[in-house]
Design a protein around this motif. Structure first.
Motif, PDB file in Angstrom:
ATOM      1  N   ALA A 169       7.333  -9.532  -0.172  1.00 30.38           N
ATOM      2  CA  ALA A 169       6.494  -8.612  -0.943  1.00 30.38           C
ATOM      3  C   ALA A 169       5.427  -7.972  -0.052  1.00 30.38           C
ATOM      4  O   ALA A 169       5.145  -6.781  -0.178  1.00 30.38           O
ATOM      5  CB  ALA A 169       5.843  -9.345  -2.107  1.00 30.38           C
ATOM      6  N   MET A 170       4.865  -8.748   0.851  1.00 26.16           N
ATOM      7  CA  MET A 170       3.857  -8.209   1.768  1.00 26.16           C
ATOM      8  C   MET A 170       4.486  -7.177   2.702  1.00 26.16           C
ATOM      9  O   MET A 170       3.913  -6.117   2.948  1.00 26.16           O
ATOM     10  CB  MET A 170       3.216  -9.332   2.585  1.00 26.16           C
ATOM     11  CG  MET A 170       2.477 -10.350   1.750  1.00 26.16           C
ATOM     12  SD  MET A 170       1.189  -9.658   0.728  1.00 26.16           S
ATOM     13  CE  MET A 170       0.061  -9.111   1.961  1.00 26.16           C
ATOM     14  N   SER A 171       5.666  -7.477   3.212  1.00 25.21           N
ATOM     15  CA  SER A 171       6.362  -6.537   4.093  1.00 25.21           C
ATOM     16  C   SER A 171       6.741  -5.268   3.344  1.00 25.21           C
ATOM     17  O   SER A 171       6.589  -4.158   3.867  1.00 25.21           O
ATOM     18  CB  SER A 171       7.611  -7.188   4.681  1.00 25.21           C
ATOM     19  OG  SER A 171       7.253  -8.305   5.446  1.00 25.21           O
ATOM     20  N   LEU A 172       7.229  -5.429   2.140  1.00 24.36           N
ATOM     21  CA  LEU A 172       7.596  -4.269   1.329  1.00 24.36           C
ATOM     22  C   LEU A 172       6.365  -3.409   1.020  1.00 24.36           C
ATOM     23  O   LEU A 172       6.420  -2.186   1.089  1.00 24.36           O
ATOM     24  CB  LEU A 172       8.280  -4.712   0.034  1.00 24.36           C
ATOM     25  CG  LEU A 172       8.747  -3.592  -0.888  1.00 24.36           C
ATOM     26  CD1 LEU A 172       9.827  -2.757  -0.204  1.00 24.36           C
ATOM     27  CD2 LEU A 172       9.272  -4.168  -2.189  1.00 24.36           C
ATOM     28  N   GLY A 173       5.264  -4.060   0.709  1.00 21.09           N
ATOM     29  CA  GLY A 173       4.022  -3.321   0.463  1.00 21.09           C
ATOM     30  C   GLY A 173       3.592  -2.524   1.678  1.00 21.09           C
ATOM     31  O   GLY A 173       3.173  -1.370   1.566  1.00 21.09           O
ATOM     32  N   PHE A 174       3.697  -3.137   2.860  1.00 16.18           N
ATOM     33  CA  PHE A 174       3.353  -2.429   4.094  1.00 16.18           C
ATOM     34  C   PHE A 174       4.255  -1.214   4.293  1.00 16.18           C
ATOM     35  O   PHE A 174       3.788  -0.121   4.601  1.00 16.18           O
ATOM     36  CB  PHE A 174       3.459  -3.377   5.291  1.00 16.18           C
ATOM     37  CG  PHE A 174       3.203  -2.705   6.604  1.00 16.18           C
ATOM     38  CD1 PHE A 174       1.898  -2.490   7.030  1.00 16.18           C
ATOM     39  CD2 PHE A 174       4.243  -2.283   7.410  1.00 16.18           C
ATOM     40  CE1 PHE A 174       1.652  -1.864   8.245  1.00 16.18           C
ATOM     41  CE2 PHE A 174       4.009  -1.656   8.618  1.00 16.18           C
ATOM     42  CZ  PHE A 174       2.708  -1.450   9.033  1.00 16.18           C
ATOM     43  N   ILE A 175       5.544  -1.416   4.097  1.00 16.77           N
ATOM     44  CA  ILE A 175       6.500  -0.314   4.290  1.00 16.77           C
ATOM     45  C   ILE A 175       6.220   0.819   3.315  1.00 16.77           C
ATOM     46  O   ILE A 175       6.202   1.990   3.693  1.00 16.77           O
ATOM     47  CB  ILE A 175       7.944  -0.838   4.154  1.00 16.77           C
ATOM     48  CG1 ILE A 175       8.274  -1.735   5.347  1.00 16.77           C
ATOM     49  CG2 ILE A 175       8.933   0.304   4.043  1.00 16.77           C
ATOM     50  CD1 ILE A 175       9.557  -2.541   5.193  1.00 16.77           C
ATOM     51  N   VAL A 176       5.973   0.491   2.064  1.00 14.75           N
ATOM     52  CA  VAL A 176       5.717   1.517   1.043  1.00 14.75           C
ATOM     53  C   VAL A 176       4.430   2.285   1.351  1.00 14.75           C
ATOM     54  O   VAL A 176       4.362   3.499   1.155  1.00 14.75           O
ATOM     55  CB  VAL A 176       5.656   0.873  -0.363  1.00 14.75           C
ATOM     56  CG1 VAL A 176       5.076   1.819  -1.390  1.00 14.75           C
ATOM     57  CG2 VAL A 176       7.036   0.410  -0.773  1.00 14.75           C
ATOM     58  N   MET A 177       3.415   1.603   1.860  1.00 14.54           N
ATOM     59  CA  MET A 177       2.129   2.255   2.104  1.00 14.54           C
ATOM     60  C   MET A 177       2.107   3.065   3.398  1.00 14.54           C
ATOM     61  O   MET A 177       1.460   4.101   3.466  1.00 14.54           O
ATOM     62  CB  MET A 177       1.012   1.205   2.152  1.00 14.54           C
ATOM     63  CG  MET A 177       0.817   0.453   0.859  1.00 14.54           C
ATOM     64  SD  MET A 177       0.175   1.450  -0.460  1.00 14.54           S
ATOM     65  CE  MET A 177      -1.546   1.387  -0.117  1.00 14.54           C
ATOM     66  N   VAL A 178       2.809   2.611   4.433  1.00 11.00           N
ATOM     67  CA  VAL A 178       2.691   3.229   5.755  1.00 11.00           C
ATOM     68  C   VAL A 178       3.805   4.229   6.053  1.00 11.00           C
ATOM     69  O   VAL A 178       3.597   5.177   6.801  1.00 11.00           O
ATOM     70  CB  VAL A 178       2.603   2.130   6.839  1.00 11.00           C
ATOM     71  CG1 VAL A 178       2.603   2.718   8.232  1.00 11.00           C
ATOM     72  CG2 VAL A 178       1.365   1.284   6.626  1.00 11.00           C
ATOM     73  N   THR A 179       4.967   4.047   5.459  1.00  9.22           N
ATOM     74  CA  THR A 179       6.097   4.935   5.766  1.00  9.22           C
ATOM     75  C   THR A 179       5.809   6.411   5.474  1.00  9.22           C
ATOM     76  O   THR A 179       6.148   7.260   6.305  1.00  9.22           O
ATOM     77  CB  THR A 179       7.367   4.458   5.035  1.00  9.22           C
ATOM     78  OG1 THR A 179       7.653   3.131   5.475  1.00  9.22           O
ATOM     79  CG2 THR A 179       8.545   5.347   5.333  1.00  9.22           C
ATOM     80  N   PRO A 180       5.194   6.774   4.353  1.00  8.88           N
ATOM     81  CA  PRO A 180       4.918   8.201   4.130  1.00  8.88           C
ATOM     82  C   PRO A 180       4.057   8.817   5.235  1.00  8.88           C
ATOM     83  O   PRO A 180       4.300   9.937   5.666  1.00  8.88           O
ATOM     84  CB  PRO A 180       4.194   8.233   2.781  1.00  8.88           C
ATOM     85  CG  PRO A 180       4.631   6.999   2.098  1.00  8.88           C
ATOM     86  CD  PRO A 180       4.840   5.982   3.166  1.00  8.88           C
ATOM     87  N   TRP A 181       3.070   8.092   5.717  1.00  4.05           N
ATOM     88  CA  TRP A 181       2.230   8.602   6.794  1.00  4.05           C
ATOM     89  C   TRP A 181       3.039   8.787   8.077  1.00  4.05           C
ATOM     90  O   TRP A 181       2.899   9.798   8.771  1.00  4.05           O
ATOM     91  CB  TRP A 181       1.059   7.654   7.040  1.00  4.05           C
ATOM     92  CG  TRP A 181       0.175   8.112   8.155  1.00  4.05           C
ATOM     93  CD1 TRP A 181      -0.823   9.040   8.089  1.00  4.05           C
ATOM     94  CD2 TRP A 181       0.237   7.686   9.511  1.00  4.05           C
ATOM     95  NE1 TRP A 181      -1.393   9.205   9.324  1.00  4.05           N
ATOM     96  CE2 TRP A 181      -0.764   8.386  10.221  1.00  4.05           C
ATOM     97  CE3 TRP A 181       1.038   6.772  10.194  1.00  4.05           C
ATOM     98  CZ2 TRP A 181      -0.976   8.190  11.574  1.00  4.05           C
ATOM     99  CZ3 TRP A 181       0.818   6.597  11.546  1.00  4.05           C
ATOM    100  CH2 TRP A 181      -0.177   7.300  12.226  1.00  4.05           C
ATOM    101  N   THR A 182       3.901   7.815   8.385  1.00  3.34           N
ATOM    102  CA  THR A 182       4.729   7.898   9.584  1.00  3.34           C
ATOM    103  C   THR A 182       5.659   9.104   9.514  1.00  3.34           C
ATOM    104  O   THR A 182       5.787   9.861  10.488  1.00  3.34           O
ATOM    105  CB  THR A 182       5.543   6.600   9.758  1.00  3.34           C
ATOM    106  OG1 THR A 182       4.653   5.484   9.724  1.00  3.34           O
ATOM    107  CG2 THR A 182       6.310   6.598  11.056  1.00  3.34           C
ATOM    108  N   ILE A 183       6.293   9.293   8.366  1.00  8.80           N
ATOM    109  CA  ILE A 183       7.184  10.438   8.193  1.00  8.80           C
ATOM    110  C   ILE A 183       6.395  11.743   8.329  1.00  8.80           C
ATOM    111  O   ILE A 183       6.844  12.691   8.990  1.00  8.80           O
ATOM    112  CB  ILE A 183       7.919  10.359   6.835  1.00  8.80           C
ATOM    113  CG1 ILE A 183       8.904   9.188   6.856  1.00  8.80           C
ATOM    114  CG2 ILE A 183       8.622  11.662   6.511  1.00  8.80           C
ATOM    115  CD1 ILE A 183       9.508   8.870   5.508  1.00  8.80           C
TER     116      ILE A 183
END
Length: 124
Positions: free
Chosen positions: A3-17
């Motif tokens: 859940a922590m990893s998924l939260g990180f991915i959901v929060m940071v991926t849009p910025w990276t893209i």
């Protein structure tokens, strides 16, 4: 952990893209969208304690105990032990012994055990 990893991915991926798209195309995102995406990525660390509390029983128990004993002064310790306000005398005592504490810390650390420097070479 998932859940922590998924939260990180959901929060940071849009910025990276967003950063990749802006770098590759040379375009600029609208200011409002840039603000929202950047805020989400930067606020990821802010949300971690809340997620820990939500997902981990042990963390929830410990945080509740700390809140009750340290903030509300209830529970295991008496109010005189956890809610004392430092007096000028106690501050003076702390300042009086800080050098002694620092000296002891340096003497017991590897810094205090350094060999002396070699003597300077002799002049001919």
């Amino acid at each position: 952990m998932a859940a922590m990893s998924l939260g990180f991915i959901v929060m940071v991926t849009p910025w990276t893209i967003q950063e990749v798209v802006v770098a590759c195309t040379g375009t600029k995102m609208p200011d409002f969208l840039d603000f929202i995406v950047t805020w989400m990525a930067l606020s990821n660390s802010f949300w971690n304690p809340f997620l820990y509390w939500l997902l981990n029983n042990n963390f929830r128990r410990i945080s509740k105990e700390l809140f009750l004993t340290k903030v509300l002064c209830r529970g295991k310790k008496s109010p005189t032990q956890c809610c004392t306000v430092p007096t000028p005398l106690s501050r003076d005592l702390e300042e009086k012994y800080w050098g002694e504490i620092l000296e002891r810390a340096v003497s017991t650390s590897s810094l205090g055990k350094c060999p002396p420097p070699p003597p300077p070479p002799r002049a001919k």
